[in-house]
Structures are given as C-alpha cells and as structure tokens.
Design a protein around this motif. Structure first.
Motif, PDB file in Angstrom:
ATOM      1  N   HIS A 136     -19.610  12.936 -34.846  1.00  0.00           N
ATOM      2  CA  HIS A 136     -19.425  13.079 -36.292  1.00  0.00           C
ATOM      3  C   HIS A 136     -20.722  13.217 -37.077  1.00  0.00           C
ATOM      4  O   HIS A 136     -20.679  13.246 -38.310  1.00  0.00           O
ATOM      5  N   GLY A 137     -21.887  13.288 -36.404  1.00  0.00           N
ATOM      6  CA  GLY A 137     -23.121  13.496 -37.133  1.00  0.00           C
ATOM      7  C   GLY A 137     -24.253  12.629 -36.636  1.00  0.00           C
ATOM      8  O   GLY A 137     -24.106  11.854 -35.693  1.00  0.00           O
ATOM      9  N   ARG A 138     -25.408  12.752 -37.318  1.00  0.00           N
ATOM     10  CA  ARG A 138     -26.613  12.089 -36.836  1.00  0.00           C
ATOM     11  C   ARG A 138     -27.146  11.017 -37.786  1.00  0.00           C
ATOM     12  O   ARG A 138     -28.229  10.471 -37.559  1.00  0.00           O
ATOM     13  N   SER A 139     -26.432  10.674 -38.859  1.00  0.00           N
ATOM     14  CA  SER A 139     -26.875   9.607 -39.753  1.00  0.00           C
ATOM     15  C   SER A 139     -26.544   8.243 -39.149  1.00  0.00           C
ATOM     16  O   SER A 139     -25.813   8.132 -38.161  1.00  0.00           O
ATOM     17  N   PHE A 140     -27.074   7.186 -39.766  1.00  0.00           N
ATOM     18  CA  PHE A 140     -26.888   5.830 -39.243  1.00  0.00           C
ATOM     19  C   PHE A 140     -25.411   5.464 -39.164  1.00  0.00           C
ATOM     20  O   PHE A 140     -24.965   4.826 -38.207  1.00  0.00           O
ATOM     21  N   SER A 141     -24.624   5.865 -40.161  1.00  0.00           N
ATOM     22  CA  SER A 141     -23.199   5.533 -40.124  1.00  0.00           C
ATOM     23  C   SER A 141     -22.428   6.421 -39.157  1.00  0.00           C
ATOM     24  O   SER A 141     -21.516   5.959 -38.470  1.00  0.00           O
ATOM     25  N   THR A 142     -22.791   7.703 -39.081  1.00  0.00           N
ATOM     26  CA  THR A 142     -21.983   8.599 -38.255  1.00  0.00           C
ATOM     27  C   THR A 142     -22.274   8.471 -36.768  1.00  0.00           C
ATOM     28  O   THR A 142     -21.383   8.699 -35.946  1.00  0.00           O
ATOM     29  N   VAL A 143     -23.496   8.104 -36.380  1.00  0.00           N
ATOM     30  CA  VAL A 143     -23.703   7.867 -34.942  1.00  0.00           C
ATOM     31  C   VAL A 143     -22.945   6.625 -34.500  1.00  0.00           C
ATOM     32  O   VAL A 143     -22.574   6.501 -33.328  1.00  0.00           O
ATOM     33  N   SER A 144     -22.678   5.723 -35.429  1.00  0.00           N
ATOM     34  CA  SER A 144     -21.985   4.491 -35.057  1.00  0.00           C
ATOM     35  C   SER A 144     -20.489   4.685 -34.872  1.00  0.00           C
ATOM     36  O   SER A 144     -19.806   3.798 -34.357  1.00  0.00           O
ATOM     37  N   ILE A 145     -19.963   5.820 -35.281  1.00  0.00           N
ATOM     38  CA  ILE A 145     -18.548   6.113 -35.031  1.00  0.00           C
ATOM     39  C   ILE A 145     -18.395   7.275 -34.052  1.00  0.00           C
ATOM     40  O   ILE A 145     -17.304   7.804 -33.867  1.00  0.00           O
ATOM     41  N   THR A 146     -19.494   7.684 -33.442  1.00  0.00           N
ATOM     42  CA  THR A 146     -19.483   8.766 -32.465  1.00  0.00           C
ATOM     43  C   THR A 146     -19.176   8.197 -31.086  1.00  0.00           C
ATOM     44  O   THR A 146     -19.894   7.329 -30.597  1.00  0.00           O
ATOM     45  N   GLY A 147     -18.097   8.697 -30.480  1.00  0.00           N
ATOM     46  CA  GLY A 147     -17.658   8.170 -29.191  1.00  0.00           C
ATOM     47  C   GLY A 147     -18.229   8.891 -28.001  1.00  0.00           C
ATOM     48  O   GLY A 147     -17.643   8.880 -26.924  1.00  0.00           O
ATOM     49  N   ASN A 148     -19.363   9.549 -28.187  1.00  0.00           N
ATOM     50  CA  ASN A 148     -20.045  10.291 -27.135  1.00  0.00           C
ATOM     51  C   ASN A 148     -21.445   9.680 -27.006  1.00  0.00           C
ATOM     52  O   ASN A 148     -22.304   9.882 -27.861  1.00  0.00           O
ATOM     53  N   GLN A 149     -21.650   8.914 -25.938  1.00  0.00           N
ATOM     54  CA  GLN A 149     -22.863   8.118 -25.806  1.00  0.00           C
ATOM     55  C   GLN A 149     -24.137   8.959 -25.877  1.00  0.00           C
ATOM     56  O   GLN A 149     -25.159   8.511 -26.387  1.00  0.00           O
ATOM     57  N   ALA A 150     -24.069  10.187 -25.384  1.00  0.00           N
ATOM     58  CA  ALA A 150     -25.261  11.031 -25.370  1.00  0.00           C
ATOM     59  C   ALA A 150     -25.766  11.349 -26.775  1.00  0.00           C
ATOM     60  O   ALA A 150     -26.925  11.729 -26.952  1.00  0.00           O
ATOM     61  N   SER A 157     -25.022  -0.961 -36.399  1.00  0.00           N
ATOM     62  CA  SER A 157     -24.124  -0.203 -37.259  1.00  0.00           C
ATOM     63  C   SER A 157     -23.687  -1.014 -38.465  1.00  0.00           C
ATOM     64  O   SER A 157     -23.513  -2.236 -38.369  1.00  0.00           O
ATOM     65  N   PRO A 158     -23.483  -0.350 -39.616  1.00  0.00           N
ATOM     66  CA  PRO A 158     -22.864  -1.030 -40.746  1.00  0.00           C
ATOM     67  C   PRO A 158     -21.348  -1.125 -40.611  1.00  0.00           C
ATOM     68  O   PRO A 158     -20.687  -1.738 -41.434  1.00  0.00           O
ATOM     69  N   LEU A 159     -20.805  -0.497 -39.566  1.00  0.00           N
ATOM     70  CA  LEU A 159     -19.362  -0.414 -39.377  1.00  0.00           C
ATOM     71  C   LEU A 159     -18.953  -1.078 -38.061  1.00  0.00           C
ATOM     72  O   LEU A 159     -19.734  -1.129 -37.112  1.00  0.00           O
ATOM     73  N   GLN A 160     -17.725  -1.534 -38.017  1.00  0.00           N
ATOM     74  CA  GLN A 160     -17.129  -1.980 -36.762  1.00  0.00           C
ATOM     75  C   GLN A 160     -16.219  -0.851 -36.291  1.00  0.00           C
ATOM     76  O   GLN A 160     -15.252  -0.506 -36.969  1.00  0.00           O
ATOM     77  N   THR A 161     -16.531  -0.277 -35.154  1.00  0.00           N
ATOM     78  CA  THR A 161     -15.805   0.895 -34.676  1.00  0.00           C
ATOM     79  C   THR A 161     -14.968   0.546 -33.460  1.00  0.00           C
ATOM     80  O   THR A 161     -15.449  -0.090 -32.518  1.00  0.00           O
ATOM     81  N   LEU A 162     -13.727   0.975 -33.477  1.00  0.00           N
ATOM     82  CA  LEU A 162     -12.806   0.794 -32.356  1.00  0.00           C
ATOM     83  C   LEU A 162     -12.330   2.181 -31.927  1.00  0.00           C
ATOM     84  O   LEU A 162     -11.955   2.999 -32.775  1.00  0.00           O
TER      85      LEU A 162
END
Length: 427
Positions: A136-150, A157-162
């Motif tokens: 979903h992107g390269r910002s601090f919030s969007t890498v934290s919801i990105t489900g692709n480790q690479a 993260s400022p978010l809790q992602t499931l």
C-alpha cells in the motif's frame, strides 16, 4: 558502469532499487515505445509501474500541460482551482460512492495514508485489517499495513495491523478449494478474527494485488467480506492505485468485481490517471471525508498543471474506450502468453485481468519461487527490446506485464513473442 550510474550510486540510498545489471536511462517515449540514452528502442510493457496509462507523449495530455503551464503552474488548495474542481466532479460521479467528496494527493502512498487517517479518525480506532501479500505504499503508516515483507522495512507502527486471508488464490491453506469454498473459508477466517479484536477501523485491500504479483481472489470475495464488515461497523477501503480506470478490462474499478453490496466506503487512486504526472487521491462519502476536526490543506495535491493533465487523460480514456481495449487486447495477450509458456516447466501460472498480467516462475519440478529466473527473463526481454516488471509475495519471482491501455493487437503479439524468446534464453 556508466558515469550516470556511478553518480546515482554516490548520492542515492542503497535501498533505492534499479532494474537490470546495467541500468537504463530512458530519454523519450512515444505511444507504447521508449528509447534509452544509447538510442535503443523498447516496447514498454510496464509503463513506469502502471503509470503511463494511455501512451507516452499523448498529444492531448502534453498540449493540456503546456497550455496550463503557460497560465499558472501552482497555487495550492488555499485558492479556488477550476481544473481541480472539474476533475473532482468527474471522479465523484465515476466512483459510484454516494455524496462523494474527493481529496487530491501527489501519490498512491499519500492517498492510502490519507485513507487511513480518515478511517481511524472516523472509527476512533488505530486497528486496521489488511490482506496478506498486500502493498500500500512506502510511508510510515502504509508500510505498517503492507503484508509483503520485502516491502515493509520496519515493524514499528502507529497502527495495529491484523492480516486476513484471501488475496492470493493459488497459494496458502485454501488454495485447493473451489472458488465458492475458498470464499467461505476466507469469510470464516475474517469472522473469527473479528471475534478476537476490539474495534477495527477498516479493511484495506487491493482488488488485484500489484506488487504482490497480480494475484486476486475469486470475484465476490470482498462483497462477502463487506457483509461481515458492515455488521461490525468496519469501513472498506479499496486501494485502486493500480486497478483503477479500466485497466482490468471487465470493470472501471477493481471493486466492481465485488459489487453485490455496493461501492467501498473509501476509494484511493493514483498512478495512471495523471499519465506520468504526480496525481493521487481519495474518494469517500461526505460523512467519512468530513470527520476530521482539524484544519488541513495540500500544497501540491490537485495542482492546476496535474489536474489539467488528468482531465485530458481521463477524457481520452473514456472517449476511446480504453477499458474495452484493455479487455479485448488484454484477453488476447494473456491467451498468447499462456500458449507460449504452456510447455515451460519454469512457469507455474499465467494470471491476470485486462492489461494486468502476471507470469509466476518456479524452480522446475517444484512449487518454489525462482527470483533468479525472473531476473534473467527481465534481462533477456530487455535484450529483445521489451521492458517488463517483476514482483511477487514470496519473492520477486513474478513477471509483471502492464502496458499502456492503447496497446495494439500487433504490439501484443510482438511482446508475447519477445517474452517467449526471453523465457527460452533464460532457461
């Protein structure tokens, strides 16, 4: 190593990736072709990461940019901006979202970041549901919801992602199920997950996962998810950065393959609409868009020059039925690619919709991803005069093919032939 490459390495971050052992400097383009600094001509099947959506140097767009540049290039959102209002009106209508409001950004990353801000503020929750294998992107919030480790370099993260099942049809614990049972299993997983969480703000999902290798669920999965999400008051964000504007052929937006319960609460877009200009944005119903209780502006989002380009690009796309062209020529291209790869033990799957096609490569005789083979095919395709991309969830083992939507039948045939030779040469 060229002088420009050496200069690049001297001033750029190590993590700023370049394609090819000897990176290309592209100097100009026309239609579906680009030229490098040595004068070599290439058929472009990647469009600057799905961003040159209609054609290189499209006269209608270049004229609109030049004319707007001659008037005023920049003003910010502190002033009324006629091209921005006109573009917002058109997108609001096309989005399918009732009482829609549109906010423009400069990229897909920023669009998704804004969508997360809206959803978490509206729901008063920092919990986000995302899909495995997503990007979903390269910002601090969007890498934290990105489900692709690479593509997610930090766990902070400022978010809790499931993470939810369903973005990858042909791998994982549900791969062997029928489409109907696959959807049922993913919905059961979502229901179970929601039973263990407090108050998720939203589910964000790409209808077709881009960086993840052009994977997608069966049609109807997100409609089934929506039924569950609505029951729990969870918003649905459709990340249309790569799937929007008719690229999938069958639909104008990717979410329309899952439309039983209507449009998403929030839709994000970017990439192709500016045909190379920096344009992104968020569409949401007024109640959600207006939930922020603080001031905000955008210095560069919706600038007069990018909006002029986008208006011209969108008009061209609609007037020339490029969605229909993506469906027709994309359908031909994917069948040609399936034909030329049918005998290759290194090709696990050819998949996609419209002009959004992935070829997944594995080590012959196994189900193991083969990123080295993908890199070799990328090099061989370049040598043959074709530019493609790569991606994938397990590793970068998927060849990504996404030409401009004006691709002709002859160019599709030419590209498929070059790819066939490249696969043979690499393997």
């Amino acid at each position: 190593m060229t002088g420009l490459h050496e200069r690049h390495l001297a001033v750029s971050p190590e993590w700023l990736a370049l394609y090819y052992r000897h990176p290309l400097e592209l100097t100009h383009g026309e239609g579906r072709h680009v030229w490098d600094a040595d004068g070599n001509r290439y058929l472009d099947f990647f469009g600057g990461i799905l961003t040159t959506m209609t054609a290189h140097a499209l006269p209608e767009v270049t004229k609109a940019v030049a004319e707007q540049a001659g008037r005023i290039i920049h003003s910010s959102t502190l002033y009324l901006n006629r091209p921005m209002v006109e573009m917002a009106e058109r997108i609001a209508t096309l989005s399918g979202i009732p009482d829609a409001r549109v906010f423009f950004t400069t990229s897909g990353t920023e669009a998704n970041d804004t969508a997360l801000l809206l959803a978490t503020a509206y729901r008063r929750s920092n919990q986000i549901l995302a899909m495995r294998n997503s990007y979903h992107g390269r910002s601090f919030s969007t890498v934290s919801i990105t489900g692709n480790q690479a593509w997610s370099p930090t766990s902070l993260s400022p978010l809790q992602t499931l993470y939810v099942h369903g973005g990858v049809r042909s791998r994982g614990p549900y791969a062997e199920l029928s489409d109907e049972r696959f959807i049922q299993a993913c919905v059961a997983d979502l229901e179970d997950l929601l039973g263990h969480t407090r108050r998720p703000a939203a589910l964000i999902a790409e209808p077709v996962q881009g960086v993840g290798g052009f994977t997608s669920p069966p049609d109807g999965l997100f409609a089934a998810f929506r039924e569950v999400l609505d029951r729990h008051g969870v918003l649905w964000i459709s990340d249309e950065v790569q799937t929007g504007w008719g690229r999938t052929g069958d639909h104008f937006w990717g979410w329309q393959a899952h439309a039983e319960h209507g449009p998403p609460d929030i839709l994000t877009f970017a990439k192709g609409i500016g045909n190379g200009m920096s344009v992104g944005g968020v569409v949401a119903r007024a109640e959600v868009m207006n939930c922020l209780d603080a001031n905000s502006i955008s210095t560069f989002g919706g600038s007069p020059i990018t909006m002029a380009a986008s208006l011209a690009n969108l008009s061209y796309l609609l007037e020339h039925d490029l969605q229909g062209n993506a469906r027709r020529v994309g359908g031909l291209l994917i069948e040609r690619l399936r034909g030329v790869t049918a005998a290759s033990p290194a090709v696990r799957e050819v998949r996609g919709r419209g002009l959004m096609i992935g070829i997944e490569l594995v080590e012959p005789g196994t189900d193991e991803a083969d990123p080295e083979a993908a890199a070799a095919v990328l090099e061989a395709a370049r040598a043959g005069g074709l530019l493609i991309g790569k991606g994938g969830g397990h590793s970068t083992s998927v060849l990504r093919i996404a030409p401009p939507l004006t691709l002709t039948v002859a160019e599709a045939e030419e590209g498929a032939a070059i790819l066939a030779d490249a696969l043979h040469a690499a393997g």
